[in-house]
Design an enzyme around this catalytic site. Structure first.
Site, short mmCIF file in Angstrom:
data_model
loop_
_atom_site.label_atom_id
_atom_site.label_comp_id
_atom_site.label_asym_id
_atom_site.label_seq_id
_atom_site.Cartn_x
_atom_site.Cartn_y
_atom_site.Cartn_z
N GLY A 13 0.66 -1.26 -0.10
CA GLY A 13 0.07 0.05 -0.07
C GLY A 13 0.83 1.30 0.03
N ASN A 15 1.24 3.15 -2.72
CA ASN A 15 0.64 4.01 -3.32
C ASN A 15 -0.46 4.57 -2.65
OD1 ASN A 15 1.41 4.23 -6.25
ND2 ASN A 15 1.99 2.19 -5.82
N MET A 87 -4.85 -6.95 -6.87
CA MET A 87 -4.06 -7.95 -7.78
C MET A 87 -5.32 -8.95 -8.20
SD MET A 87 -1.19 -7.04 -8.55
CE MET A 87 0.13 -6.50 -7.98
N ARG A 88 -6.46 -8.51 -7.97
CA ARG A 88 -7.78 -9.42 -8.53
C ARG A 88 -8.24 -8.69 -9.95
NH1 ARG A 88 -10.63 -13.39 -4.58
NH2 ARG A 88 -11.85 -13.42 -6.66
N ASN A 104 -6.09 3.10 -12.74
CA ASN A 104 -5.03 1.94 -12.28
C ASN A 104 -3.57 2.26 -12.52
OD1 ASN A 104 -4.21 -0.74 -11.71
ND2 ASN A 104 -3.49 -1.17 -13.89
N HIS A 106 0.11 1.12 -12.85
CA HIS A 106 1.08 -0.32 -13.50
C HIS A 106 2.47 0.00 -13.65
CE1 HIS A 106 1.33 -4.18 -15.09
NE2 HIS A 106 2.08 -3.75 -16.08
C1 GAR Z 1 2.73 -1.10 -7.61
O1 GAR Z 1 3.91 -1.16 -8.15
C2 GAR Z 1 1.51 -1.29 -8.84
O2 GAR Z 1 2.10 -0.64 -9.75
C3 GAR Z 1 1.56 -2.69 -9.21
O3 GAR Z 1 1.53 -3.34 -7.63
C4 GAR Z 1 2.23 -2.54 -6.74
C5 GAR Z 1 1.83 -2.03 -5.51
O4 GAR Z 1 2.57 -1.51 -4.80
N1 GAR Z 1 0.38 -3.12 -9.64
C6 GAR Z 1 0.30 -3.86 -10.68
O5 GAR Z 1 1.29 -4.67 -10.80
C7 GAR Z 1 -1.18 -4.10 -11.47
N2 GAR Z 1 -0.88 -4.89 -12.53
P1 GAR Z 1 2.07 -0.79 -3.58
O6 GAR Z 1 1.09 -1.96 -2.73
O7 GAR Z 1 3.14 -0.58 -2.62
O8 GAR Z 1 1.46 0.36 -3.69
#
Ligand code: GAR
Length: 201
Positions: A13, A15, A87-88, A104, A106
């Protein structure tokens, strides 16, 4: 400007934290949802005093998961959604319910390296440049009109532990900027193209 934003997160989390730390965005965050009760994102939300819901029901790939999630978000009067490491697959019913209102983030320059392992995939392919994409969500996974992209050079000696923090640093800048633009009505979508209007002076 007013909004009720749900942030969906499966992992640490960081982000979500970047959104919580933004003084403009913080009052908009109405709910944090995770599909994993142990996600540290839930802890971050609790620390910030934001309501949390753990929503883990429903088999993967089943639209019932997304439909149930829509009703959770409706119960909290949510109008805008951020997938911050969720991730779902949310599924078509969910996308339909919040059409044009789901962002989103990425960790790659889409359409390169969609999926859950984009940083590792970039390293495995020995690309010279990777980056971050923030996009509006359509019915395909890691797909939809692109709001922001920023390139990140990959060094010859990069490993996951050195590259991933640089990816996160960019994400933590682009995601809040995209959410502000969406809520402030500054995203104009024409087909696949998104124009991001500047804040009026
Ligand atoms: C982030 O890097 C995000 O871009 C990625 O998961 C991570 C979560 O980090 N998302 C994906 O790969 C979506 N396909 P966080 O939990 O530290 O925010």
């Amino acid at each position: 400007m007013d909004a009720r934003v749900a942030v969906l997160a499966s992992g640490s989390g960081t982000n979500l934290q970047a959104l919580l730390d933004d003084p403009v965005i913080r009052p908009w965050i109405a709910l944090v949802v995770s599909d994993r009760p142990e996600a540290y994102a839930i802890e971050r939300a609790r620390t910030a005093g934001v309501p949390t819901v753990v929503h883990e029901k429903g088999p993967r790939g089943d639209d019932a998961f997304g439909r149930a999630l829509v009703s959770v978000l409706r119960d909290h009067h949510v109008d805008t959604v951020v997938l911050a490491g969720f991730m779902r697959v949310v599924g078509p019913a969910f996308v339909d319910a919040f059409e044009g209102r789901i962002l989103n983030v990425h960790p790659a320059l889409l359409p390169a390296f969609p999926g859950a392992h984009a940083v590792a995939d970039a390293l495995a392919h020995a690309v010279k440049v990777t980056g971050v994409t923030v996009h509006l969500v359509d019915e395909e996974v890691d797909h939809g009109p692109i709001v922001f992209q920023e390139a990140i050079p990959v060094r010859d000696d990069d490993v996951w532990d050195t590259l991933e923090p640089r990816v996160h640093e960019v994400e933590h800048r682009l995601l809040p900027a995209a959410l502000r633009a969406l809520v402030e009505g500054r995203l104009k979508v024409e087909g696949r193209r998104v124009h991001v209007l500047e804040m009026p002076a």
